[in-house]
Write a protein that holds these residues in place. Structure first.
Motif: not given
Length: 276
Positions: A72, A74, A79, A81, A91-92, A95-97
């Protein structure tokens, strides 16, 4: 230009990682490659050999892009992942980050970053008031209550339970009606907002209005929260009634508190944890 670029990274498995910046890769008749976006920017001329570009796709490199697993973007923000290229892009976006946008509503501020950075940014660059504690007493005074302009706002940041919350208070037009609105936003991811609740109250002359709910994450823009009316809304006539009999000056006092919902170990009922 976003040319296809390869380089080696020393990951724990010491394998070759290839970063492809675009999904559709074009090539000229001499085999030089570039992305479809750059093809438009160079006006359909190969930047290497200056030959005119057709619409030839480099399927071999596109297949490589499809098969790669990439971290990722991030990763530096925490992150862990790793995804195939196309899944990585999806995902990006969620992304929670990923960094947060500045929650200040009084300007088109382009600052982004993690929560500690944004707290310092609000304090130092926007001169936002910072308070500790989970109760608040917000006072709004306006000398000419007959005028309500769009985008008249105030912002205060509260620190409690180890988290930061933004209290917004503003005046704007709701249709043809001038209104005042107060609402709270959580400086963190939307998955954490159900852990917190807050209440707001405004009143005067023996009357009061109350609101209770969960704060919205700053992932939701200020405008999105405001336009959803998810907060305490006070119409001007009611605000003037709260202010006093002369109605020559608007004086509103909004009080409230924040609490943390705790899971009851004997069931699924949440019980409030008050901050002192």
């Amino acid at each position: 230009m976003h040319f296809v670029k390869f380089y080696e990274e020393d990951f724990s498995l010491s394998i070759l990682k290839t970063f492809v910046l675009v999904a559709v890769i074009k090539q000229c008749h001499n085999g030089h490659t570039l992305c479809s976006t750059c093809k438009t920017r160079v006006h359909n001329r190969c930047p290497t050999c200056r030959q005119e570009l057709g619409d030839i796709r480099c399927l071999a490199l596109e297949k490589i892009a499809e098969s790669l697993e990439l971290p990722c973007r991030y990763i530096s923000l925490g992150c862990p992942e790793i995804f195939p290229y196309y899944s990585k892009l999806k995902h990006e976006a969620i992304c929670n980050f990923r960094p947060y946008n500045c929650p200040y509503a009084g300007s088109d501020c382009s600052a982004v970053g993690d929560i500690p950075y944004l707290v310092a940014h609000l304090r130092d660059d926007h001169r936002v008031d910072m308070h500790s504690g989970c109760t608040f007493n917000h006072r709004y005074v306006k000398s000419n209550p007959t005028e309500v302009e769009n985008a008249t706002w105030m912002l205060t940041v509260f620190h409690c339970f180890g988290q930061y919350f933004c209290l917004h208070f503003e005046a704007f037009q709701l249709g043809m009606s001038p209104v005042y609105m107060a609402f709270l936003r959580f400086m963190g991811d939307e998955r954490e907002t159900p852990n917190y609740s807050y209440s707001l109250e405004v009143g005067g002359n023996g009357r009061k209005l109350t609101y209770e709910g969960s704060p919205r994450s700053i992932r939701d823009s200020h405008k999105k929260v405001r336009d959803s009316h998810d907060g305490l809304i006070i119409y001007r006539n009611m605000a003037l009634f709260f202010s006093g009999v002369d109605k020559k000056e608007l004086k509103l006092r909004v009080t409230g508190r924040i609490w943390k919902e705790q899971q009851n170990p004997d069931g699924e009922v949440c019980i409030p944890n008050m901050c002192t």
